[in-house]
Design a protein around this motif. Sequence first.
Motif, PDB file in Angstrom:
ATOM      1  N   PHE A 132       0.838  -1.204   0.000  1.00 37.20           N
ATOM      2  CA  PHE A 132       0.000   0.000   0.000  1.00 37.20           C
ATOM      3  C   PHE A 132       0.873   1.255   0.000  1.00 37.20           C
ATOM      4  O   PHE A 132       0.651   2.196  -0.777  1.00 37.20           O
ATOM      5  N   LEU A 133       1.892   1.278   0.854  1.00 38.25           N
ATOM      6  CA  LEU A 133       2.766   2.447   0.939  1.00 38.25           C
ATOM      7  C   LEU A 133       3.574   2.634  -0.340  1.00 38.25           C
ATOM      8  O   LEU A 133       3.760   3.760  -0.814  1.00 38.25           O
ATOM      9  N   ARG A 134       4.054   1.548  -0.915  1.00 38.45           N
ATOM     10  CA  ARG A 134       4.846   1.648  -2.140  1.00 38.45           C
ATOM     11  C   ARG A 134       4.011   2.162  -3.309  1.00 38.45           C
ATOM     12  O   ARG A 134       4.552   2.702  -4.282  1.00 38.45           O
ATOM     13  N   GLY A 135       2.707   2.014  -3.214  1.00 36.75           N
ATOM     14  CA  GLY A 135       1.835   2.468  -4.287  1.00 36.75           C
ATOM     15  C   GLY A 135       1.393   3.912  -4.171  1.00 36.75           C
ATOM     16  O   GLY A 135       0.693   4.424  -5.057  1.00 36.75           O
ATOM     17  N   LEU A 136       1.783   4.588  -3.111  1.00 35.55           N
ATOM     18  CA  LEU A 136       1.377   5.985  -2.925  1.00 35.55           C
ATOM     19  C   LEU A 136       2.037   6.891  -3.955  1.00 35.55           C
ATOM     20  O   LEU A 136       3.195   6.713  -4.312  1.00 35.55           O
ATOM     21  N   ARG A 137       1.282   7.871  -4.417  1.00 36.03           N
ATOM     22  CA  ARG A 137       1.777   8.849  -5.381  1.00 36.03           C
ATOM     23  C   ARG A 137       1.641  10.256  -4.795  1.00 36.03           C
ATOM     24  O   ARG A 137       1.028  10.440  -3.743  1.00 36.03           O
ATOM     25  N   ALA A 138       2.183  11.223  -5.499  1.00 35.50           N
ATOM     26  CA  ALA A 138       2.187  12.601  -4.997  1.00 35.50           C
ATOM     27  C   ALA A 138       0.778  13.101  -4.690  1.00 35.50           C
ATOM     28  O   ALA A 138       0.556  13.816  -3.710  1.00 35.50           O
ATOM     29  N   GLU A 139      -0.181  12.710  -5.538  1.00 39.08           N
ATOM     30  CA  GLU A 139      -1.549  13.188  -5.315  1.00 39.08           C
ATOM     31  C   GLU A 139      -2.193  12.589  -4.061  1.00 39.08           C
ATOM     32  O   GLU A 139      -3.196  13.101  -3.560  1.00 39.08           O
ATOM     33  N   ASP A 140      -1.612  11.501  -3.551  1.00 38.58           N
ATOM     34  CA  ASP A 140      -2.156  10.862  -2.344  1.00 38.58           C
ATOM     35  C   ASP A 140      -1.696  11.524  -1.062  1.00 38.58           C
ATOM     36  O   ASP A 140      -2.225  11.211   0.015  1.00 38.58           O
ATOM     37  N   ILE A 141      -0.689  12.401  -1.149  1.00 39.98           N
ATOM     38  CA  ILE A 141      -0.120  12.970   0.069  1.00 39.98           C
ATOM     39  C   ILE A 141      -0.259  14.489   0.118  1.00 39.98           C
ATOM     40  O   ILE A 141       0.479  15.158   0.828  1.00 39.98           O
ATOM     41  N   ARG A 142      -1.204  15.028  -0.636  1.00 36.71           N
ATOM     42  CA  ARG A 142      -1.465  16.462  -0.545  1.00 36.71           C
ATOM     43  C   ARG A 142      -1.895  16.809   0.883  1.00 36.71           C
ATOM     44  O   ARG A 142      -2.533  15.991   1.553  1.00 36.71           O
ATOM     45  N   PRO A 143      -1.566  18.010   1.370  1.00 37.29           N
ATOM     46  CA  PRO A 143      -1.976  18.389   2.724  1.00 37.29           C
ATOM     47  C   PRO A 143      -3.465  18.170   2.987  1.00 37.29           C
ATOM     48  O   PRO A 143      -3.852  17.806   4.107  1.00 37.29           O
ATOM     49  N   SER A 144      -4.293  18.371   1.971  1.00 39.90           N
ATOM     50  CA  SER A 144      -5.732  18.180   2.156  1.00 39.90           C
ATOM     51  C   SER A 144      -6.110  16.708   2.341  1.00 39.90           C
ATOM     52  O   SER A 144      -7.190  16.393   2.842  1.00 39.90           O
ATOM     53  N   GLU A 145      -5.213  15.799   1.933  1.00 38.57           N
ATOM     54  CA  GLU A 145      -5.490  14.367   2.029  1.00 38.57           C
ATOM     55  C   GLU A 145      -4.717  13.693   3.161  1.00 38.57           C
ATOM     56  O   GLU A 145      -4.937  12.523   3.448  1.00 38.57           O
ATOM     57  N   ILE A 146      -3.807  14.437   3.795  1.00 37.43           N
ATOM     58  CA  ILE A 146      -2.854  13.788   4.684  1.00 37.43           C
ATOM     59  C   ILE A 146      -3.496  13.224   5.943  1.00 37.43           C
ATOM     60  O   ILE A 146      -3.056  12.200   6.485  1.00 37.43           O
ATOM     61  N   SER A 147      -4.526  13.857   6.448  1.00 36.51           N
ATOM     62  CA  SER A 147      -5.160  13.363   7.662  1.00 36.51           C
ATOM     63  C   SER A 147      -5.741  11.965   7.456  1.00 36.51           C
ATOM     64  O   SER A 147      -5.569  11.072   8.290  1.00 36.51           O
ATOM     65  N   GLN A 148      -6.427  11.775   6.336  1.00 36.82           N
ATOM     66  CA  GLN A 148      -7.011  10.466   6.043  1.00 36.82           C
ATOM     67  C   GLN A 148      -5.918   9.419   5.834  1.00 36.82           C
ATOM     68  O   GLN A 148      -6.034   8.275   6.288  1.00 36.82           O
ATOM     69  N   LEU A 149      -4.842   9.802   5.162  1.00 38.35           N
ATOM     70  CA  LEU A 149      -3.745   8.865   4.938  1.00 38.35           C
ATOM     71  C   LEU A 149      -3.086   8.472   6.259  1.00 38.35           C
ATOM     72  O   LEU A 149      -2.813   7.287   6.497  1.00 38.35           O
ATOM     73  N   CYS A 150      -2.830   9.440   7.106  1.00 37.87           N
ATOM     74  CA  CYS A 150      -2.198   9.134   8.389  1.00 37.87           C
ATOM     75  C   CYS A 150      -3.088   8.258   9.254  1.00 37.87           C
ATOM     76  O   CYS A 150      -2.593   7.389   9.983  1.00 37.87           O
ATOM     77  N   ALA A 151      -4.391   8.463   9.173  1.00 36.94           N
ATOM     78  CA  ALA A 151      -5.316   7.600   9.913  1.00 36.94           C
ATOM     79  C   ALA A 151      -5.186   6.149   9.444  1.00 36.94           C
ATOM     80  O   ALA A 151      -5.181   5.217  10.264  1.00 36.94           O
ATOM     81  N   ARG A 152      -5.045   5.951   8.133  1.00 35.73           N
ATOM     82  CA  ARG A 152      -4.872   4.593   7.587  1.00 35.73           C
ATOM     83  C   ARG A 152      -3.540   3.986   8.065  1.00 35.73           C
ATOM     84  O   ARG A 152      -3.494   2.811   8.454  1.00 35.73           O
ATOM     85  N   ILE A 153      -2.488   4.779   8.047  1.00 36.28           N
ATOM     86  CA  ILE A 153      -1.171   4.275   8.468  1.00 36.28           C
ATOM     87  C   ILE A 153      -1.190   3.903   9.950  1.00 36.28           C
ATOM     88  O   ILE A 153      -0.698   2.833  10.343  1.00 36.28           O
ATOM     89  N   LYS A 154      -1.766   4.760  10.787  1.00 37.95           N
ATOM     90  CA  LYS A 154      -1.851   4.451  12.217  1.00 37.95           C
ATOM     91  C   LYS A 154      -2.670   3.192  12.449  1.00 37.95           C
ATOM     92  O   LYS A 154      -2.310   2.346  13.283  1.00 37.95           O
ATOM     93  N   GLN A 155      -3.756   3.052  11.716  1.00 36.03           N
ATOM     94  CA  GLN A 155      -4.600   1.863  11.861  1.00 36.03           C
ATOM     95  C   GLN A 155      -3.842   0.593  11.477  1.00 36.03           C
ATOM     96  O   GLN A 155      -3.948  -0.438  12.158  1.00 36.03           O
ATOM     97  N   GLU A 156      -3.046   0.672  10.416  1.00 40.26           N
ATOM     98  CA  GLU A 156      -2.270  -0.504  10.001  1.00 40.26           C
ATOM     99  C   GLU A 156      -1.226  -0.867  11.062  1.00 40.26           C
ATOM    100  O   GLU A 156      -0.995  -2.053  11.345  1.00 40.26           O
ATOM    101  N   CYS A 157      -0.576   0.132  11.644  1.00 37.41           N
ATOM    102  CA  CYS A 157       0.400  -0.138  12.702  1.00 37.41           C
ATOM    103  C   CYS A 157      -0.266  -0.743  13.936  1.00 37.41           C
ATOM    104  O   CYS A 157       0.275  -1.672  14.555  1.00 37.41           O
ATOM    105  N   GLN A 158      -1.436  -0.237  14.270  1.00 34.93           N
ATOM    106  CA  GLN A 158      -2.154  -0.785  15.419  1.00 34.93           C
ATOM    107  C   GLN A 158      -2.662  -2.190  15.135  1.00 34.93           C
ATOM    108  O   GLN A 158      -2.712  -3.044  16.033  1.00 34.93           O
ATOM    109  N   THR A 159      -3.016  -2.444  13.879  1.00 32.23           N
ATOM    110  CA  THR A 159      -3.400  -3.803  13.499  1.00 32.23           C
ATOM    111  C   THR A 159      -2.216  -4.755  13.652  1.00 32.23           C
ATOM    112  O   THR A 159      -2.352  -5.873  14.161  1.00 32.23           O
ATOM    113  N   HIS A 160      -1.045  -4.307  13.214  1.00 33.26           N
ATOM    114  CA  HIS A 160       0.167  -5.105  13.396  1.00 33.26           C
ATOM    115  C   HIS A 160       0.396  -5.419  14.875  1.00 33.26           C
ATOM    116  O   HIS A 160       0.689  -6.569  15.243  1.00 33.26           O
ATOM    117  N   THR A 161       0.245  -4.401  15.723  1.00 33.77           N
ATOM    118  CA  THR A 161       0.451  -4.598  17.154  1.00 33.77           C
ATOM    119  C   THR A 161      -0.544  -5.608  17.710  1.00 33.77           C
ATOM    120  O   THR A 161      -0.184  -6.491  18.497  1.00 33.77           O
TER     121      THR A 161
END
Length: 350
Positions: A132-161
């Motif tokens: 999922f992370l390797r597939g991210l592109r510039a349009e996926d990390i715009r400041p307007s989109e970053i909150s949703q992306l970070c929520a997904r990343i935190k959720q994946e880390c918590q799932t790992h835990t």
Amino acid sequence: MGAGVMSMSLDPVATVSPHPLLSRYAECSMWLARYMERIENLARIIDVTEIFVRSGASDGWRAIVQINADEERFYASHSKATADRVIAFYVIDAENPTSITSLALAARENARALRPLISTEMWSQLNIFTQFLRGLRAEDIRPSEISQLCARIKQECQTHTGITEGTFYRDQASLFYNAGRQLERADQITRLIDIKYHTLLPVAAGVGSEVDISQWTSVLRSAAGYHAYRRVMAGDLRPSSVVGFLLKSEAFPRSLVCSLRHLHNNVSRLRSDYRLRDAGGIVERIEFLRAGLDDQTVGQIITRGLHEFLDWVQRQLQDVQTEVAQAFWPPPRPASAPAIEMSGQTQSQS
């Protein structure tokens, strides 16, 4: 440790595996935990900083670079720490070893080396997360989109835990894993406090203002401690109170004192349950570090120099990692020797 195998207790009453743990498994367990903890922490800081900057903090993005001690690397290719540049640098920049994508790849390589020990669920989830992370592109990390992306990343880390907690066999490998997680938490909380405290230290006229309260709330959210703090310190958002909570709360899982307690417990069990005598000196260093925290009030720490104290803690934590490596896994092979499972550079980002 010469052959890269750690001796284990032969006590027939001890509920441990009859097989010794390879040193490289111990190393990979610890770094897998550290990298996953670092990813979650970085995602949280990026998310909160976006809000933090909107509330009026002009140096918010530069603070992330400072927290991670990346000034030289970042400014070698960027003239200014803007939102777009910092987000790209810390999320998708494959040339940056401290980016989320690079850390995830390093975590996956450690997990690959641990395939004989970890569950299929752990391995599968890490694979999906990394792709999922390797597939991210510039349009996926715009400041307007970053909150949703970070929520997904935190959720994946918590799932790992959660998967790790439910499936990782409780033996030496799990103790090294848990020690790595607590070591990383302790290091990250000191960096967060050090940078944010001095960035936010307000002028007298600003104390208690709406902006001041919003900014200190952001610090707590960066450490995932806002709701816990409000439970015990409702209405008190003084800088000293926030710092005290993050350093000394015995009940908050990410506080420095709590992380050191669990780190001490895991390393002590390596010595007592598995008779790894080389853990003795490491236990003593952790006890020395805990005493340095316990023997001072927060007021005394701030008066004597908060930055100096946190810098001392970070050096002690680095010494703990160094002593663990010296005690439990062999030095890197010569450059001419073939690598085993993973390159030594993966573990050089401490």
